[in-house]
Design an enzyme around this catalytic site. Structure first.
Site, short mmCIF file in Angstrom:
data_model
loop_
_atom_site.label_atom_id
_atom_site.label_comp_id
_atom_site.label_asym_id
_atom_site.label_seq_id
_atom_site.Cartn_x
_atom_site.Cartn_y
_atom_site.Cartn_z
N LYS A 205 -60.70 -97.82 55.58
CA LYS A 205 -59.97 -97.27 56.73
C LYS A 205 -58.56 -96.93 56.26
O LYS A 205 -57.72 -97.81 56.10
CB LYS A 205 -59.89 -98.27 57.88
N GLU A 281 -52.12 -107.72 50.57
CA GLU A 281 -50.87 -107.22 49.98
C GLU A 281 -49.95 -106.89 51.15
O GLU A 281 -50.14 -105.87 51.82
CB GLU A 281 -51.13 -105.97 49.13
N CYS A 315 -43.18 -101.32 49.67
CA CYS A 315 -43.16 -102.78 49.81
C CYS A 315 -42.26 -103.40 48.74
O CYS A 315 -41.69 -104.46 48.93
CB CYS A 315 -44.57 -103.34 49.69
N GLU A 412 -37.64 -106.33 56.70
CA GLU A 412 -38.05 -105.33 55.70
C GLU A 412 -37.58 -103.98 56.24
O GLU A 412 -38.11 -103.48 57.25
CB GLU A 412 -39.57 -105.36 55.54
#
Ligand code: NAD
Length: 512
Positions: A205, A281, A315, A412
């Site tokens: 997906k 992850e 990331c 983040e």
């Protein structure tokens, strides 16, 4: 498949004769024959509901494609196909799996202009960065084509000497993979390649913001000779419905996810009910440490890459810049100068070095973080504002004297904002760097080898870049500690995530 400056008359791809394909264009780049259907059991299909969802080019805000919207019933059909194909794929000779992967690697390179253009069009990154991602993403396929034939178990005498222990490796089984939008190719190949290498079938997906690259990749695998059902791709606008259905199916044996920590946490809870093997992850909040003994040219060059590549939407993007007092003014001034020199624009424009953010929400979040930091006392050295043009752009930004408690230090950012804070001692730098729930990557700029070793032992991180702003490499185990995830992608470790060990004890063959 060719990237051209004009549209072509026949957008239908030769291996996709269903008409479920489109020509993507932004007026500069054009890619004909990009699949827009669901890829299930080796065939392109419309959604069972007939629904589609739109994909936008963030550099203009224009809709560039309508993609089939997989219903839960379609996802079920994809898993049915993966389950049906599992045993035969696992029994395929490793060399045959390896050869298919190798052909897919060659085909990606053969069509690298198209793949890069599709990424630029659906995600906005500059073409040069999209080309680098093609090289990086394809490399996982080559690496795991090589690993396919090297999966080994072991054989030995048990400590008591009464028997022989055999440990064999076998594929864990059908895999559900969920990928993010920020690296549409590499995040998919980093999962598909080791899964196929290990002998697992897979349902992918991709992010609904960037499904087209994954669909093109499926077609490349078809051309490479991948049997029907081994790879299935089911983009959807309703990820929660799809994931709760598939994760509850006892035939599924593995979840591999790349995305944010909040979504990853939710998926882990669902996976727990089915006791699935998982690889997660997740998000990052990377510290970048600059010590007084650093080569400042290298530190600034590394910082620009670690911060502004992909407009900060990585990331592994540096989030918090901790700079030792003696070099802080100079480093901040030089980083601001480098940020000022970045050329913000559409990814398809030749001079662009930084593209848009993915959507309005990302722009709003970045603005909020900058406003909060400034309200708490940070100084804006450069940037700090939304770019006034169509699309979703934010200026490359450097903030100095960011104060403790600012949200930019604990969140983040996922945008082009460098937040600089000063430190005095190595001890303090380590304490500040570790002051986060995340632990994906850290960067350090120093010429002191012993310091580097101390940092490697003390920083709570899965990866450490020393005097480098980009460290990802297919041969190395990529992944994080703490809230940044579980498991590793790439390296020798990467294939292990898709294998399970089976232990067999036999009698002593010399005992009568
Ligand atoms: P996201 O978590 O919003 O989405 C990731 C994927 O999960 C997408 O495909 C999305 O459609 C899907 N998703 C969302 N909700 C879901 C649900 N309830 N069930 C199933 N799937 C669901 O993340 P994003 O915005 O696409 O990507 C950015 C995040 O990904 C950042 O946090 C970034 O750090 C992280 N990321 C991590 C790595 C890594 O290797 N650690 C690499 C790239 C990105």
């Amino acid at each position: 498949m060719t990237t051209t400056a004009t549209t072509t008359a026949d957008p239908v791809n030769p291996v996709n004769p269903t008409g479920l394909a489109t020509t993507l264009t932004d007026g500069t780049l054009t890619v004909p024959g990009v699949p827009t259907g669901l890829f299930i059991d080796g065939r392109w299909r419309a959604s069972s509901t007939g629904r589609t969802f739109d994909v936008q080019d963030p550099s203009t805000g224009q809709v560039i494609a309508a993609v089939a919207d997989a219903s839960p019933q379609d996802a079920q059909a994809a898993l049915d196909a993966a389950v049906a194909a599992q045993d035969a794929w696992a029994a395929t000779a490793p060399r045959e799996r390896s050869d298919i992967l190798r052909r897919a690697f060659d085909l990606i390179h053969q069509h690298s202009d198209d793949v890069a253009a599709v990424m630029t069009l659906e995600m906005g990154k500059p073409l040069a960065e999209a080309r680098s991602e093609v090289a990086y993403g394809a490399e996982f396929i080559r690496w795991f084509s090589e690993e396919t034939v090297r999966v080994a178990g072991r054989y030995g005498t048990n400590p008591e000497g009464t028997g022989r222990a055999i440990v064999l490796k076998r594929p864990v089984g059908p895999v559900y993979a969920i990928t993010p939008w920020n690296f549409p190719l590499a995040m998919a190949t980093r999962k598909i390649a080791p899964a196929l290498a290990a002998g697992c079938t897979i349902v992918l997906k991709p992010a609904d913001l960037t499904p087209l690259t994954a669909l093109l990749l499926a077609e490349i695998f078809v051309r490479a000779g991948l049997p029907a059902g081994v790879l299935n791709v089911v983009p959807t606008s309703d990820a929660p419905a799809q994931s709760s259905l598939l994760l509850a199916d006892p035939r599924l044996r593995k979840l591999t996810f790349t995305g944010s920590t909040p979504v990853g946490t939710r998926l882990l809870k669902l996976a727990a009910d089915n006791v699935l093997k998982t690889s997660m992850e997740l998000g990052g909040n990377a510290p970048l440490l600059v010590f007084e003994d650093a080569d400042l040219d290298a530190a600034v060059a590394g910082a620009v890459l670690a911060k502004f590549r992909n407009a900060g939407q990585a990331c592994v993007a540096a989030n918090r810049f901790y700079v030792q007092e003696g070099v802080a003014d100079e480093f901040a001034a030089r980083l601001a100068q480098a940020a000022r020199a970045l050329q913000v624009g559409r990814g398809s424009e030749p001079d662009t070095t930084m593209g848009p953010l993915i959507d309005d929400r990302a722009v709003a979040k970045t603005s909020r973080l900058v406003e909060d930091a400034v309200a708490r006392g940070a100084r804006v050295l450069v940037g700090g504002a939304v770019v006034d043009r169509p699309g979703t752009y934010f200026e490359p930004t450097v903030l100095d004297d960011v104060q403790p408690g600012s949200q930019v230090l604990s969140t983040e950012i996922f945008g082009p904002v460098a937040a600089i804070t000063r430190f005095g001692t190595e001890e303090e730098a380590v304490r500040l760097a570790n002051d986060t729930e995340f632990g994906l990557v850290a960067y350090a700029f120093t010429r002191d080898l012993a310091r580097t070793q101390r940092l490697a032992e003390r920083l709570q991180t899965g990866m450490l870049g020393v005097n480098r702003g980009v460290i990802a490499n297919t041969s190395a185990p990529f992944g994080g500690v703490k809230a940044s995830g579980l498991g590793r992608e790439g390296g020798h470790e990467g294939i292990e995530e898709y294998l399970e060990s089976v232990y067999v004890l036999t009698a002593d063959p010399f005992a009568s």
